[in-house]
Design a protein around this motif. Structure first.
Motif, short mmCIF file in Angstrom:
data_model
loop_
_atom_site.label_atom_id
_atom_site.label_comp_id
_atom_site.label_asym_id
_atom_site.label_seq_id
_atom_site.Cartn_x
_atom_site.Cartn_y
_atom_site.Cartn_z
N GLU A 40 7.08 31.25 11.24
CA GLU A 40 5.92 31.38 10.36
C GLU A 40 4.87 32.29 10.98
OE1 GLU A 40 3.36 28.39 7.61
OE2 GLU A 40 3.46 27.86 9.74
N THR A 50 11.38 41.09 9.02
CA THR A 50 12.32 40.12 8.44
C THR A 50 12.82 39.24 9.57
OG1 THR A 50 13.04 41.64 6.70
CG2 THR A 50 14.54 39.84 7.27
N SER A 65 12.94 26.11 5.44
CA SER A 65 13.04 27.00 4.29
C SER A 65 11.94 26.71 3.28
CB SER A 65 14.41 26.88 3.64
OG SER A 65 15.44 27.34 4.51
N LYS A 66 11.62 25.44 3.09
CA LYS A 66 10.51 25.08 2.20
C LYS A 66 9.19 25.58 2.77
CE LYS A 66 12.70 20.94 0.24
NZ LYS A 66 12.67 19.45 0.17
N ALA A 69 8.95 29.41 2.29
CA ALA A 69 9.34 29.93 0.97
C ALA A 69 8.43 31.06 0.50
CB ALA A 69 9.35 28.80 -0.06
N ASP A 70 7.16 31.02 0.85
CA ASP A 70 6.22 32.04 0.38
C ASP A 70 6.52 33.43 0.95
OD1 ASP A 70 4.92 30.14 -1.12
OD2 ASP A 70 3.24 29.89 0.27
N PHE A 71 7.31 33.50 1.99
CA PHE A 71 7.66 34.80 2.57
C PHE A 71 8.84 35.47 1.85
CE2 PHE A 71 5.54 32.55 6.05
CZ PHE A 71 4.56 33.47 6.40
N GLY A 72 9.39 34.79 0.86
CA GLY A 72 10.44 35.39 0.05
C GLY A 72 11.65 35.80 0.87
N ASP A 73 12.18 36.99 0.57
CA ASP A 73 13.41 37.42 1.24
C ASP A 73 13.17 37.98 2.65
OD1 ASP A 73 12.24 39.84 0.62
OD2 ASP A 73 13.82 40.51 -0.74
N ARG A 74 11.93 37.90 3.12
CA ARG A 74 11.66 38.27 4.52
C ARG A 74 12.16 37.18 5.47
NH1 ARG A 74 5.78 38.76 5.38
NH2 ARG A 74 6.47 39.40 7.48
#
Length: 322
Positions: A40, A50, A65-66, A69-74
């Motif tokens: 994070e 990434t 992962s939860k 989650a706000d970082f998307g596919d990064r």
């Protein structure tokens, strides 16, 4: 369950990884994701980064992962053991990494989950598996291993000087009934250690529990494979940071990083022969320890030892960059 756990030596980790993590299109691997605190912070500090987060524990992956989650596919989660970094990279379409972090040992999240059996201070089934799909548990080790093997494990992995006494108590107890709970084992260990040996060093069971955890999860054997594998896929200019919590882990780290940072040319030559040059440079001359501020903030960081290195040349025969 939230992830309130404090990432160990976070400022130092960020500082050492920053030159590599800030490169355009950089890829980092958090090889021991846990609750995701280090990842994070890295993703927040470096908007172009990434991170692949690896963990063998499906619960850790789900919770992290939860959180991320706000970082998307990064952020890319991967369930694996950390010696499989090259395979994880390939599965996700990468050849090289720019930064890699190993935060070895058991995570705070696992310690705080009583039913996992890692903690001697909470009663639970003797489990200690980081991957719940693995067959070997601490219960199996305690109740089926030969006494000589148990003594070796406690001495080597736990640095327990009263290993023979502890194992003698275990063998006597398991002859009557299987030892199945963490509290029962902790009490056995406590009673086996002389009174004088209980006065310092915290809970007398901690060394035995550490040794069993390392055996159950094959931690040292995995580490001997994992660090070389990670270094081999680190791009030039890439950086590695290792946080270890056991003298044997730190020794493996020191030896491998030192080997990579040393020329293999015969002594006395004015220049290194081609292919014998050092491929890494050490960023830490000796293991860095937590500051007092860190210890006050996070007492669990006390045994941590940090080492870092930077790739200065590609491995012989290695592939292209990320």
């Amino acid at each position: 369950m939230n992830a309130p756990h404090i990432p160990v030596m976070l400022d130092e980790v960020l500082d050492y990884l920053a030159p590599a993590a800030s490169r355009p299109g950089a890829l980092a691997v958090d090889a021991t994701l846990g609750a995701g605190g280090h990842t994070e912070a890295l993703l927040t500090a470096h908007p172009g980064l990434t991170v692949i987060g690896i963990d063998r524990d499906p619960t850790a992956l789900e919770l992290a992962s939860k959180r991320l989650a706000d970082f998307g596919d990064r952020f890319i989660p991967a369930r694996a053991v950390y010696d499989a970094i090259p395979e994880v990279l390939e599965d996700n379409g990468f050849e090289r990494l720019d930064a890699v972090l190993f935060d070895l040992g058991v995570s705070s999240m696992q310690l705080d989950q009583a039913d996992r059996g890692f903690a001697y201070s909470q009663d639970a089934r003797l489990d200690m598996r980081m991957n719940p799909d693995d067959r070997l548990t601490a219960e199996i080790v305690v109740n089926t291993y030969e006494p000589g093997d148990l003594v070796r494990i406690l001495r080597t992995y736990g640095e327990e000087k009263f290993a023979t006494r502890v194992v003698s108590s275990i063998v006597k107890a398991r002859a009557k009934a299987p030892i199945t709970s963490s509290s029962a084992l902790a009490e056995l260990v406590k009673e086996a250690i002389p009174q004088a040996g209980r006065r310092t060093g915290g809970n007398p069971a901690k060394r035995t529990f550490q040794a069993l955890r390392i055996e159950v999860n094959g931690e040292l054997e995995t580490w001997e494979r994992a660090l070389p594998a990670a270094l081999d896929v680190t791009a030039p200019g890439g950086r590695v940071v290792v946080l270890s919590y056991h003298s044997l882990e730190d020794r493996i780290t020191k030896q491998e990083l030192s080997r990579r940072a040393t020329s293999t040319s015969p002594a006395g030559l004015p220049v290194d022969l081609p292919g014998t040059e050092p491929t890494f440079r050490l960023l830490t001359k000796k293991a860095q320890q937590p500051t007092q501020t860190e210890l006050d903030r996070n007492p669990r960081s006390a045994p941590a030892r940090l080492r870092a290195a930077e790739r200065i040349a590609p491995s012989t025969g290695a592939g292209g960059a990320t």
